[in-house]
Scaffold this active site. Sequence first.
Site: not given
Ligand code: FAD
Length: 483
Positions: A277, A280, A312, A347, A365, A388
């Site tokens: 993650e 990602w 859209w 997420n 989007w 997105w």
């Molecule tokens: P954890 O599951 O604990 O993951 C650890 C870290 O990994 C996160 O803090 C984050 O830095 C990174 N991470 C995890 N999943 C993703 C992912 N899919 N993409 C990129 N990094 C990821 N994340 C953001 O940081 N900023 C945003 O603006 C953002 N916008 C999003 C918009 C949409 C539509 C979606 C579907 C996801 C988005 N995310 C975004 C990704 C993700 O939802 C969040 O990073 C995550 O929910 C953060 O929670 P956590 O720190 O508990 O994640």
Amino acid sequence: MPAPVILWFRRDLRLADNPALQAALRSAAPILPLYVLDETPDLRAPGAASLWWLDKSLAALAADLEARGSRLILRRGPAERVVADLERETGACGVCWNAMFDPGVPARDARLAEALAAEAVEARRFNGGHLLSPDKVRTKTGGQFSVFTPYWRAARPLVNPGEPAPAPAALSAPADWPGSDRLANWGLHPTRPDWSKGFKDWTPGEAGAAARLDAFVHGALKAYAGDRDRPDREGISRLSPHLHFGEISPKACWRAAQAAALRGEVPDAQVDKFLAELGWREFNANTALAAEARGDAPEKVNVDRRFDAFPWRDDPKAFAAWTKGMTGYPIVDAGLRQLWTTGWMHNRVRMVVASFLTKHLLIDWRAGETWFWDTLVDADHASNAGNWQWVAGCGADAAPYFRIFNPVTQGEKFDPDGTYVRRWVPELARMPAKLIHAPWAADKAILSACGVTLGLTYPHPIVDHGVARQRALDAYQSLKADR
Ligand code: FAD
């Protein structure tokens, strides 16, 4: 007194594991910590929730610096001018900063470095925000990765989390401190109205970030791979805003997770999922930078340009219902209300609400991306636009457009007891678990016993799932037919 070195804090609001700070310390010059509220025209301004976080994070950083005999100088204006002015005002011998890759920033930084060099002042730049500098990972032939799995296969072995660089005990202060703005005068905290009351569970700042990482590594990490999809459980780290503002480095997260595996406290598979993650986050930065290099702002331009012709719909009423969490689909509404109340959304639910907007409502989007930009405390140009586009089907390595989440089955699968919905949609709190994700399917007696009157206490669904799904598939077909 020797000339000071300016330590320009940007999105690296921490003292530990900070390569720019380490470089400033090595210079042995007095250190002048600076934060600029950047008003460069053409750079995307942060959203309101981000500004809320920034306010608290800067206060925490200033306190941490003061505890070490230093200060945080605050200035506002176009950063290129502000930094150059401060350099002249203080006779600084160098400026250190950690790189940022938001659109327009690398070019601006390069101009500033050149202007400083013309005055014989060295600009020293470091990677403090990523596991790997986003411009570094390329395919074997030097190309751009467009799919996550091969990207991560190539990138992961390159990650060197290094040794921790603890926060220094003291920072050498310049003979004279230049003037500073007062943080309170920047007005970053919302007033009239103060909508941030629900943000109280966050602790912005380096100490809050370290505590959250520690709690995660000793708690949810153990079952992360399965629980990360469950919004009804505390199965994730909630580190995203801390990572976004650089209050903790991704390398520190990497090291802590791997150390837990080495101690035998967490199975490797759970740690690998967490590292992926973080991967990602890296992949999004890598693809956003590539888009930027093509001249395509990631938050504006479809990575898959076939989507430029997507039909859209313009539907302000439906969009307003979505933003307010009043769509009549409980899991969608719960997510959007969690976002509005706390500045963050789980997420799994982000994916569901984004799919609902782009497929059930057929709304562009970019409208959702903009809403998230303003309301998320972790709003990040690369991860927000990247995710997105991923959900909408037009991104790098995107989910196919025709994979349309059913909001009812998503709710039943990932919030089986309705705990998450009950918390964020209290008007449904008394509904039985088997009906809470589709209250319209309950008979009148049950609804009335639970205090629910559809259309009055909770909305009817704004679209029918089957009809909306078919409309989305038809729209997608029209796109394919156009080719
Ligand atoms: P954890 O599951 O604990 O993951 C650890 C870290 O990994 C996160 O803090 C984050 O830095 C990174 N991470 C995890 N999943 C993703 C992912 N899919 N993409 C990129 N990094 C990821 N994340 C953001 O940081 N900023 C945003 O603006 C953002 N916008 C999003 C918009 C949409 C539509 C979606 C579907 C996801 C988005 N995310 C975004 C990704 C993700 O939802 C969040 O990073 C995550 O929910 C953060 O929670 P956590 O720190 O508990 O994640």
